[in-house]
Design a protein around this motif. Structure first.
Motif, mmCIF file in Angstrom:
data_model
loop_
_atom_site.group_PDB
_atom_site.id
_atom_site.type_symbol
_atom_site.label_atom_id
_atom_site.label_comp_id
_atom_site.label_asym_id
_atom_site.label_seq_id
_atom_site.Cartn_x
_atom_site.Cartn_y
_atom_site.Cartn_z
ATOM 1 N N PHE A 172 18.203 -13.123 -28.087
ATOM 2 C CA PHE A 172 17.480 -12.573 -26.953
ATOM 3 C C PHE A 172 16.157 -11.983 -27.412
ATOM 4 O O PHE A 172 16.063 -11.406 -28.502
ATOM 5 C CB PHE A 172 18.296 -11.478 -26.258
ATOM 6 C CG PHE A 172 19.491 -11.987 -25.494
ATOM 7 C CD1 PHE A 172 19.469 -13.239 -24.913
ATOM 8 C CD2 PHE A 172 20.625 -11.211 -25.353
ATOM 9 C CE1 PHE A 172 20.559 -13.718 -24.199
ATOM 10 C CE2 PHE A 172 21.725 -11.672 -24.649
ATOM 11 C CZ PHE A 172 21.691 -12.933 -24.074
ATOM 12 N N ARG A 173 15.161 -12.087 -26.547
ATOM 13 C CA ARG A 173 13.868 -11.460 -26.849
ATOM 14 C C ARG A 173 13.951 -9.949 -26.695
ATOM 15 O O ARG A 173 13.278 -9.210 -27.396
ATOM 16 C CB ARG A 173 12.790 -12.030 -25.933
ATOM 17 C CG ARG A 173 12.419 -13.471 -26.230
ATOM 18 C CD ARG A 173 11.374 -13.990 -25.279
ATOM 19 N NE ARG A 173 11.879 -14.100 -23.915
ATOM 20 C CZ ARG A 173 11.167 -14.554 -22.898
ATOM 21 N NH1 ARG A 173 9.911 -14.939 -23.082
ATOM 22 N NH2 ARG A 173 11.688 -14.632 -21.690
ATOM 23 N N ARG A 174 14.783 -9.505 -25.762
ATOM 24 C CA ARG A 174 15.033 -8.078 -25.562
ATOM 25 C C ARG A 174 16.471 -7.772 -25.975
ATOM 26 O O ARG A 174 17.365 -8.581 -25.767
ATOM 27 C CB ARG A 174 14.865 -7.686 -24.090
ATOM 28 C CG ARG A 174 13.442 -7.651 -23.571
ATOM 29 C CD ARG A 174 13.475 -7.377 -22.077
ATOM 30 N NE ARG A 174 12.162 -7.198 -21.493
ATOM 31 C CZ ARG A 174 11.594 -6.027 -21.285
ATOM 32 N NH1 ARG A 174 12.238 -4.918 -21.615
ATOM 33 N NH2 ARG A 174 10.400 -5.940 -20.734
ATOM 34 N N ASP A 175 16.668 -6.593 -26.545
ATOM 35 C CA ASP A 175 18.025 -6.162 -26.860
ATOM 36 C C ASP A 175 18.743 -5.787 -25.570
ATOM 37 O O ASP A 175 18.231 -5.005 -24.760
ATOM 38 C CB ASP A 175 18.011 -4.955 -27.805
ATOM 39 C CG ASP A 175 17.538 -5.330 -29.201
ATOM 40 O OD1 ASP A 175 17.686 -6.504 -29.562
ATOM 41 O OD2 ASP A 175 17.013 -4.452 -29.909
ATOM 42 N N VAL A 176 19.925 -6.367 -25.365
ATOM 43 C CA VAL A 176 20.731 -6.040 -24.194
ATOM 44 C C VAL A 176 21.596 -4.831 -24.532
ATOM 45 O O VAL A 176 22.351 -4.843 -25.514
ATOM 46 C CB VAL A 176 21.616 -7.232 -23.787
ATOM 47 C CG1 VAL A 176 22.540 -6.838 -22.634
ATOM 48 C CG2 VAL A 176 20.762 -8.422 -23.396
ATOM 49 N N LEU A 177 21.483 -3.774 -23.742
ATOM 50 C CA LEU A 177 22.325 -2.600 -23.948
ATOM 51 C C LEU A 177 23.718 -2.929 -23.430
ATOM 52 O O LEU A 177 23.899 -3.180 -22.229
ATOM 53 C CB LEU A 177 21.748 -1.397 -23.202
ATOM 54 C CG LEU A 177 20.329 -0.976 -23.591
ATOM 55 C CD1 LEU A 177 19.884 0.230 -22.779
ATOM 56 C CD2 LEU A 177 20.259 -0.676 -25.073
#
Length: 581
Positions: A172-177
Motif C-alpha cells: 500500500f502507498r499509505r499505511d492502513v491502521l
C-alpha cells in the motif's frame, strides 16, 4: 469493557506483584540485618551497628552487583557473613523479577493492549477524511486496495489477527491502521474512529450478518454524519437494517441476479455499468449476451434462489439441481450433485442454453462447469467464485460470467461512498437502451481509452469551486460546463474527461451539454483520466486559470502566466499555452 489504557497498569501490577513483594522483603531483611549486627572499628575494637542510611546505601549497590566495597568502615566477620546472604538473596530476587518482566512483555494480552493504545492514538491523530472498514476478508481487502489506489486513508478492523498481519505485508502507498478486535463492540468501534469528525464512511463487510448489523447500528447512533454501508445476505437482517434507517444495503446475490437479467435484456447497458464500477486498473470487457433459452441452476442456496427468481420474472425456463431433498424450487428440481454427468443430463443440460454453478464450494462449481461444458460445448456458463485465492483456477476455465461476491460488494461500496452521484447515473443507465449505452462507451473511450475511468464529483460551492462561485454571484450564467473541460495548460485542448450527470435542485440531467451554464449549488459527476481531475481542480480553485480557459488571456502573476514564463526560459521564447479560442 476495560479500556487498553487501564488494562496495561492492571496487567503490570498483577504480574509483577509477587516479584516486587519479594524484592521489598529481601531489601528489608538485608537492611535490618546490617542495622542489628555489630561492626568493628579501625583499631579492631567492637563498634556500633551500621546506621539505617548506610545500610540502605550498602544493600542498594550490593544487590545490584555494583559493589563499592566495605564502607564506611571495614566489616566485622558477622557483617561479611550477612553480606554473603544478601548477595545470594538479591541475585535470586532480581532474577525472579527480570524473568517475570520478560514474560510480561511477551504476554499476548499485554501486547494486544499496547497495540490497541498505539492504534487508538494514531486514529485520533488523523486529520483528513478516512473510511472505517470492518472485515478484512476478500471483500475488505479489495475495498482497502481500491481506497489506497484512490489515495483515501482507511482504518480496518478484523477478528482474525492473521488478516491484520497480512495487511502489513500489502504493498500500500499509505499505511492502513488496522486492529485485530471484535467490530461488534461499541468500545472497539470508538477506538477505530466512529465518532471521529473526519470519519466519512463505515463499511461493514464481515462474513457475519449479525456483526454487520451491530456495526451499522453503532455507526448510525454514534456517527450520524458518516455514510454507512452494510453487507447482508438474509431477509431478516436486511429488514432490521432498513428499520434503523440504513439505506445502503448490499446483497451480492440479488445484485448479480439483477446484472445477469440486465445483460440478457440490454448487454450494452450492463457493459457500461460493469466498466464504470470496475476496480481501478481493470479494462473494458467485450460485450456478452446471456441467451434466453432453458437454464440449469446447480445449487439452490441464497445465490441460486436469487438467480431463479430473476430468471423466472424474465419468463426464462429454469431447472434446479440440488443434492438436498428438501429443496423448494418454483419449477422442477433434480435431486443430486451437479458434479455427476448423469444428474446434469437428467436435468437437460444437453439442451440448455445456460448454466449457473451456484454452490458454496469453488471446486464443486468448477467440476460442475467442466462436466457441463463437456456435454454441451455451446453452453453459456455463469460460475460462482467464493474465494479470491482460487482466482488462477477460474482464469484457467474461462467462464462467460464469474460471480464473485467480494468483488460485487467492493465495487458497490466504492461507488456509493466515494461518488454517490454515480449510483444515480447507473440507475439511469438501467433504464436506457443498448444503442444509448454504446454511444456513452464510445465517448468515454475517445477520452480515456479502455482502462476503467476515474470517477469523481464536484459541488459548485466555496469549498470545492472557490474561483467559480464569486463569478456566478457577480455575473450569473458566466461559467459554462465547457469551461471545466478545457485543459488549463493549453485551452485549445480538452481534458480527458466527460460530464455524466448534473444535479440541480433535485433535478437530474444525464450527459449535460457542454454549453450548459452552471449555478451555485450544482453537483456534477465526471469520468476521465486521473490527471484530469487534478487539472480541473486548478480551474475550480484559481481565478486566474478560470479566466484563461474562458478568454485565453493570461493574467500577470497568475499560474498560467508563470508557466508561460518558465516555457520561454526553457525554449527561448516559445510559449506553452495558446492565446486564442
Amino acid at each position: 469493557m476495560i479500556g487498553p489504557g487501564h488494562t496495561i497498569p492492571f496487567l503490570i501490577l498483577r504480574r509483577m506483584r509477587a516479584p516486587l513483594i519479594a524484592l521489598v522483603l529481601i531489601y528489608a531483611v538485608s537492611i535490618l540485618g546490617l542495622v542489628f549486627i555489630p561492626g568493628v572499628g579501625a583499631d579492631g575494637a567492637p563498634a556500633p551497628p551500621m546506621g539505617f542510611f548506610h545500610a540502605l546505601y550498602f544493600v542498594s549497590y550490593t544487590a545490584t552487583t555494583i559493589g563499592f566495597g566495605e564502607i564506611p568502615f571495614a566489616f566485622s566477620e558477622a557483617q561479611r557473613l550477612w553480606t554473603i546472604v544478601i548477595i545470594y538473596l538479591a541475585v535470586v530476587g532480581w532474577t525472579y523479577t527480570v524473568v517475570t518482566l520478560l514474560a510480561l512483555i511477551q504476554d499476548r494480552g499485554f501486547q494486544d493492549a499496547l497495540r490497541a493504545i498505539r492504534f487508538r492514538e494514531k486514529v485520533r491523530e488523523l486529520r483528513e477524511p478516512f473510511y472505517l472498514v470492518c472485515g478484512c476478508g476478500d471483500t475488505g481487502m479489495q475495498i482497502l486496495t481500491a481506497l489506497d489506489r484512490l489515495d483515501r486513508p482507511a482504518v480496518a478492523l478484523d477478528l482474525q489477527e492473521g488478516r491484520v498481519h497480512e495487511l502489513e505485508l500489502m504493498d500500500f502507498r499509505r499505511d492502513v491502521l488496522a486492529l485485530a478486535a471484535d467490530a461488534r463492540s461499541p468500545a472497539v468501534l470508538q477506538q477505530a474512529g466512529i465518532g471521529h469528525p473526519q470519519c466519512r464512511g463505515v463499511i461493514a463487510v464481515t462474513n457475519d450478518d449479525q456483526a454487520n448489523l451491530a456495526v451499522a447500528m453503532t455507526a448510525h447512533l454514534l456517527s450520524p454524519q458518516a455514510r454507512v454501508l452494510a453487507r447482508t445476505a438474509t431477509v431478516r437482517v436486511t429488514e432490521n437494517l432498513v428499520s434503523i434507517g440504513i439505506e445502503q444495503i448490499i446483497n451480492p446475490f440479488e445484485r448479480f441476479a439483477d446484472y445477469l437479467v440486465l445483460a440478457m435484456r440490454e448487454p450494452g447497458c450492463y457493459r457500461l455499468i460493469d466498466w464504470l464500477i470496475g476496480v481501478p486498473g481493470t479494462r473494458l470487457k467485450q460485450e456478452q449476451t446471456p441467451p434466453r433459452g432453458d437454464w440449469v441452476i446447480c445449487g439452490h442456496g441464497r445465490f441460486g434462489r436469487a438467480i431463479e427468481s430473476r430468471l423466472r420474472e424474465e419468463k426464462v425456463s429454469v431447472r434446479v439441481v440440488e443434492p438436498r431433498t428438501d429443496a423448494t424450487g418454483k419449477g422442477e428440481v433434480t435431486v443430486g450433485a451437479g458434479t455427476e454427468r448423469e444428474i446434469l443430463e437428467g436435468a437437460g443440460i444437453h439442451l440448455a442454453a445456460g448454466l449457473v454453478a451456484a454452490t458454496v464450494d469453488d471446486v464443486a462449481n468448477l467440476a460442475i462447469a467442466v462436466t457441463a461444458r463437456e456435454v454441451n460445448p455451446d453452453l453459456f456458463v455463469v460460475i460462482r467464485q467464493n474465494s479470491a485465492a482460487n482466482q488462477v483456477l477460474f482464469d484457467a476455465f474461462d467462464a462467460d460470467l464469474v460471480m464473485q461476491p467480494s468483488e460485487i460488494i467492493a465495487r458497490a461500496c466504492l461507488a456509493q461512498l466515494t461518488t454517490p452521484l454515480l449510483m444515480r447515473f447507473l440507475q439511469h443507465v438501467k433504464r436506457q437502451r443498448d444503442h444509448w449505452a454504446d454511444n456513452v462507451i464510445l465517448r468515454l473511450r475517445e477520452r480515456v481509452g479502455e482502462a476503467t475511468p476515474h470517477i469523481w464529483d464536484v459541488r459548485v460551492d466555496v469549498a470545492e469551486a472557490e474561483a467559480v462561485v464569486p463569478w456566478l454571484r457577480s455575473q450569473p450564467a458566466s461559467v459554462r460546463l465547457a469551461d471545466l473541460l478545457h485543459d488549463p495548460r493549453q485551452r485549445r485542448e480538452s481534458l480527458q474527461c466527460e460530464a455524466l450527470l448534473l444535479l440541480r435542485a433535485g433535478k437530474e440531467t444525464v450527459l449535460p451539454a457542454h454549453e450548459t451554464t452552471l449555478a451555485e449549488g450544482d453537483q456534477l459527476l465526471f469520468a476521465g483520466a486521473t490527471g484530469a481531475r487534478r487539472l480541473q481542480r486548478m480551474i475550480l480553485q484559481d481565478a486566474n486559470v478560470l479566466s484563461y480557459v474562458q478568454t485565453g488571456r493570461d493574467v500577470p502573476g497568475g499560474w498560467v502566466w508563470q508557466r508561460r514564463g518558465r516555457g520561454r526560459a526553457r525554449g527561448g521564447g516559445a510559449t506553452t499555452s495558446g492565446s486564442g479560442a
